[in-house]
Scaffold this active site. Structure first.
Site, PDB file in Angstrom:
ATOM      1  N   CYS A   1      49.342  26.722  39.155  1.00 22.51           N
ATOM      2  CA  CYS A   1      49.990  27.786  39.927  1.00 22.51           C
ATOM      3  C   CYS A   1      51.443  27.979  39.465  1.00 22.51           C
ATOM      4  O   CYS A   1      52.220  27.023  39.434  1.00 22.51           O
ATOM      5  CB  CYS A   1      49.967  27.376  41.398  1.00 22.51           C
ATOM      6  SG  CYS A   1      50.741  28.560  42.487  1.00 22.51           S
TER       7      CYS A   1
ATOM      8  N   HIS B   1      46.834  35.053  37.785  1.00 27.85           N
ATOM      9  CA  HIS B   1      45.896  36.177  37.763  1.00 27.85           C
ATOM     10  C   HIS B   1      46.128  37.162  36.604  1.00 27.85           C
ATOM     11  O   HIS B   1      45.235  37.926  36.254  1.00 27.85           O
ATOM     12  CB  HIS B   1      46.013  36.986  39.060  1.00 27.85           C
ATOM     13  CG  HIS B   1      45.531  36.257  40.273  1.00 27.85           C
ATOM     14  ND1 HIS B   1      45.950  34.986  40.598  1.00 27.85           N
ATOM     15  CD2 HIS B   1      44.661  36.629  41.242  1.00 27.85           C
ATOM     16  CE1 HIS B   1      45.358  34.616  41.720  1.00 27.85           C
ATOM     17  NE2 HIS B   1      44.574  35.592  42.130  1.00 27.85           N
TER      18      HIS B   1
ATOM     19  N   CYS C   1      51.837  34.465  36.194  1.00 31.43           N
ATOM     20  CA  CYS C   1      51.006  34.308  37.389  1.00 31.43           C
ATOM     21  C   CYS C   1      49.582  34.056  36.910  1.00 31.43           C
ATOM     22  O   CYS C   1      49.139  34.665  35.928  1.00 31.43           O
ATOM     23  CB  CYS C   1      51.070  35.580  38.237  1.00 31.43           C
ATOM     24  SG  CYS C   1      49.929  35.579  39.632  1.00 31.43           S
TER      25      CYS C   1
ATOM     26  N   GLU D   1      41.806  40.224  42.452  1.00 32.42           N
ATOM     27  CA  GLU D   1      40.809  39.567  43.295  1.00 32.42           C
ATOM     28  C   GLU D   1      39.726  40.540  43.771  1.00 32.42           C
ATOM     29  O   GLU D   1      38.610  40.140  44.071  1.00 32.42           O
ATOM     30  CB  GLU D   1      41.489  38.865  44.478  1.00 32.42           C
ATOM     31  CG  GLU D   1      42.364  37.731  43.954  1.00 32.42           C
ATOM     32  CD  GLU D   1      42.836  36.761  45.009  1.00 32.42           C
ATOM     33  OE1 GLU D   1      42.701  37.043  46.203  1.00 32.42           O
ATOM     34  OE2 GLU D   1      43.365  35.710  44.605  1.00 32.42           O
TER      35      GLU D   1
ATOM     36  N   ASP E   1      45.822  24.708  42.107  1.00 31.48           N
ATOM     37  CA  ASP E   1      46.370  26.061  42.227  1.00 31.48           C
ATOM     38  C   ASP E   1      46.331  26.447  43.700  1.00 31.48           C
ATOM     39  O   ASP E   1      45.641  25.813  44.509  1.00 31.48           O
ATOM     40  CB  ASP E   1      45.522  27.044  41.397  1.00 31.48           C
ATOM     41  CG  ASP E   1      46.035  28.479  41.518  1.00 31.48           C
ATOM     42  OD1 ASP E   1      47.265  28.677  41.471  1.00 31.48           O
ATOM     43  OD2 ASP E   1      45.215  29.404  41.695  1.00 31.48           O
ATOM     44  N   SER E   2      47.047  27.524  44.020  1.00 30.93           N
ATOM     45  CA  SER E   2      47.027  28.030  45.390  1.00 30.93           C
ATOM     46  C   SER E   2      45.645  28.568  45.761  1.00 30.93           C
ATOM     47  O   SER E   2      45.351  28.754  46.936  1.00 30.93           O
ATOM     48  CB  SER E   2      48.047  29.153  45.513  1.00 30.93           C
ATOM     49  OG  SER E   2      47.734  30.174  44.578  1.00 30.93           O
TER      50      SER E   2
HETATM   51  N1  DGL Z   1      48.522  31.197  41.849  1.00 31.70           N
HETATM   52  C1  DGL Z   1      49.667  31.998  42.200  1.00 31.70           C
HETATM   53  C2  DGL Z   1      50.682  31.967  41.064  1.00 31.70           C
HETATM   54  O1  DGL Z   1      50.326  31.795  39.935  1.00 31.70           O
HETATM   55  C3  DGL Z   1      49.288  33.439  42.488  1.00 31.70           C
HETATM   56  C4  DGL Z   1      48.611  33.639  43.823  1.00 31.70           C
HETATM   57  C5  DGL Z   1      49.479  33.193  44.990  1.00 31.70           C
HETATM   58  O2  DGL Z   1      50.468  33.863  45.309  1.00 31.70           O
HETATM   59  O3  DGL Z   1      49.173  32.163  45.542  1.00 31.70           O
HETATM   60  O4  DGL Z   1      51.855  32.103  41.307  1.00 31.70           O
END
Ligand code: DGL
Length: 273
Positions: free
Chosen positions: A69, A183, A181, A149, A6-7
């Site tokens: 991600c 989150h 997403c 976050e 993931d990012s």
């Molecule tokens: N993990 C990213 C997503 O699901 C969200 C956070 C980011 O923008 O890196 O798109």
């Protein structure tokens, strides 16, 4: 090992779901905290990062890859499959589309996600191939990532922003909403309240985990290779106390984060003034 990237830390929502369904499987995670967020970046940059993240996981023993991600799933899946032929690669968009199509009654689906995810148009393309009669509307809600976050899960400010994010989709008459997403599943109660109880939420973490489980059932040999061990390795390209706190929030328990010893982590040097 099952490799997940993931990012940043958000992908732990998917790790949590995978571990719930696949106890006894070893998992390795890479969160690119040094370069997060991906959702504001161009497709070219996200593809470059996704290739590096995948390489890290494969070099550390991953046999299958899960792109947790959404931004990377939306723009980098094809590039990864081309670059790593023979490696089973799972992403979060396709299983979410299938679920959304299965549950929509009015054939109007909404998707919320980062700018990269929404502007990729991937949901519209996939739905157009599978069910052209179904309409899909997307809305980018980048503000929700920092709110989660910061742990602002129940604050009135968060409720107001969620409400605002959903207005354009509610005006289209959606009856199904994909939480596109990493989150957003953490905000499920607020999103459900603001979307209304007639709107069915699709949680991609559940859908992709289910897909991996089914894949392993169909491939007993790979299942055998991946099984064995409860020891998981969670790597990040940058480690701070804040990331440890967020990790606890996403996993619902304390998580040991390790700083990855890799080029990504080393090439990010403190800037000179
Ligand atoms: N993990 C990213 C997503 O699901 C969200 C956070 C980011 O923008 O890196 O798109």
């Amino acid at each position: 090992m099952i490799g997940v990237f993931d990012s940043g830390i958000g992908g732990l929502t998917i790790v949590r779901e995978l571990l719930r369904r696949l106890p006894g499987f070893r998992l390795i995670y890479f969160g690119d905290t040094a370069r997060t967020p991906y959702g504001t970046k161009s497709p070219e940059t996200i593809i470059t990062y996704a290739i590096e993240d995948t390489k890290f996981l494969l070099e550390h023993g991953a046999k299958i890859i899960v792109i947790a991600c959404h931004s990377a799933s939306s723009v980098a899946t094809e590039a990864l499959r081309e670059r790593f032929p023979g490696v089973p690669i799972f992403e979060v968009v396709t299983p979410s589309v299938k679920k959304a199509l299965a549950v929509t009654r009015k054939k109007i689906i909404g998707v919320i996600g980062t700018r990269a995810t929404i502007s990729s148009g991937v949901y519209q393309r996939k739905v157009a191939t599978l069910a052209p009669e179904v309409k899909v509307y997307g809305n980018a809600c980048p503000l929700l990532v920092p709110l989660v976050e910061e742990g602002w899960l129940k604050k009135p400010e968060t409720r107001r922003i969620v409400k605002k994010c959903l207005i354009p989709l509610k005006m289209r008459g959606i009856d199904t909403l994909v939480l596109g997403c990493t989150h957003y599943p953490v905000l499920k109660p607020i999103i459900q309240a603001k979307a209304g109880k007639r709107v069915t939420l699709v949680d991609p973490a559940e859908e992709v985990a289910q897909e991996v489980v089914q894949y392993l059932e169909r491939n007993p040999q790979i299942r055998k290779e991946l099984a064995g061990g409860e020891e998981h390795e969670i790597y990040v390209s940058d480690l701070t106390e804040a990331f440890e706190k967020i990790a606890r929030l996403f996993m619902g328990r304390k998580v040991l984060l390790r700083k990855a010893d890799c080029e990504i982590a080393h090439t990010i040097k403190p800037g000179k003034i």
